[in-house]
Design an enzyme around this catalytic site. Structure first.
Site: not given
Ligand SMILES: O=C(O)[C@H]1NCC[C@@H]1O
Length: 336
Positions: A90-92, A252, A257-258
């Site tokens: 999870c990038g965020h 999202d 991020g991913s």
């Molecule tokens: O930023 C991300 O990677 C995540 N945000 C919600 C879904 C992903 O896991």
């Protein structure tokens, strides 16, 4: 399950929530992070529902448990959770957690201009660099695990829409990637409901037929979601909008991020971007992440890249959540 009490710090990155559990989680059994993730799923899933579902959360809520890592280079481990279960990357969350880790002293000492924070995520080690001006933390950049284009031009027979081509990319989690106009929709004009139903249908249709494999661990090999893009995949247009619909049709709010990690790997392997060429990705709230491929590597038999993603998280509060012994609705529910 009675008389639970769980404390959290609340953050968001580009509007995407992050509920960080700071106290109240029972001891997790398991030697490795992936074993702990399995233990949570099999024994403590009621805590995920307690935190993510109503009346404390909502359909699109997201959270993280900070746990003991099993990789020696990690400062701490992270287990992410959402409306359906537990994700692998999870990038965020990494962007928000970078600030949290420095501000709360989870890493040894804050250093200007950046503090290094290494997180063990279920997909592997993620190295983050947190801006710190001597007083305040700010934006965060992170280098994720090797990302790759798993398969290109996969045909999906989507009910009511015919055969649609998608690419499948990995950025710590597997995503189907496609320009939204292939579905006759538009990120700017279609409603969030329409977009999330269409993206969810692609994920559901693709899941049973797609044979995903990850060289590191079978637990990583599942389709997490679908990312609808505006089709601006090449460098002649430096900014591209996308919407990531993951887990049980969760939307999202951030650029994901991913997901942008997977998109950069896709662009790189299709020859659309070069190493160190920065692209900007815009999420549904208008929030932006920057991303670029910084190194060519391999992951098993896949040609892969290390992608650097940057953005900023913000604090939105703290909570102390409780449950009374006679409150069965309060254990968690969702009105879909
Ligand atoms: O930023 C991300 O990677 C995540 N945000 C919600 C879904 C992903 O896991």
């Amino acid at each position: 399950m009675d008389d639970i009490k769980i404390d959290t710090v609340e953050m968001h990155t580009g509007g995407e929530p992050l509920r960080i559990v700071t106290a109240g989680l029972p001891v997790l059994h398991g030697e490795t992070l992936l074993e702990k993730r399995r233990y949570l799923r099999d024994n403590l899933d009621h805590i995920r529902k307690f935190l993510i579902f109503e009346p404390r959360g909502h359909y699109d809520m997201y959270g993280v448990y900070i746990v003991e890592p099993d990789m020696k280079d990690a400062d701490f481990g992270c287990i992410f959770f959402h409306n359906e279960g537990y994700s692998t990357m999870c990038g965020h969350a990494v962007i928000a957690l970078g600030r949290y880790a420095v501000d709360r002293g989870l890493v040894q000492k804050a250093t200007a201009p950046e503090t290094r924070v290494v997180m063990q995520c279920p997909c592997g080690l993620v190295e983050a660099f947190v801006e710190y001006d001597g007083e305040k933390t700010g934006s965060v950049r992170f280098n994720s695990v090797p990302a790759f284009l798993f398969q290109k031009d996969v045909e999906v027979d989507v009910a009511g829409r015919g055969n649609i081509l998608v690419d499948v990319g990995y950025g710590g989690a597997f995503y189907a990637l496609l320009p939204v106009d292939r579905l006759g929709l538009s990120l700017a004009k279609s409603s969030v409901q329409e977009l999330k139903q269409a993206a969810g249908l692609i994920t559901e249709t693709l899941k049973p037929s797609l044979q995903l494999r990850h060289p590191d661990n079978a637990d990583l090999a599942f389709l997490y979601g679908t990312i609808l893009t505006d089709g601006n995949d090449a460098g002649n247009s430096p900014e591209s909008a996308n919407m990531c619909v993951f887990a049980d049709k969760e939307v999202d709010r951030s650029p994901c991020g991913s997901g942008v990690t997977a998109r950069i790997a896709q662009h790189f392997q299709r020859g659309l971007v070069q190493l160190n060429e920065t692209r900007v990705f815009r999420g549904p709230t208008g929030s932006k992440f920057k991303a670029k491929a910084v190194k060519q590597v391999t992951c098993g038999s896949h040609d892969a890249v290390i992608v650097e993603v940057s953005g900023q998280g913000h604090y939105s509060g703290t909570c102390s959540f409780t449950l009374e012994a006679d409150d069965s609705i309060g254990k968690g529910f969702l009105l879909k």
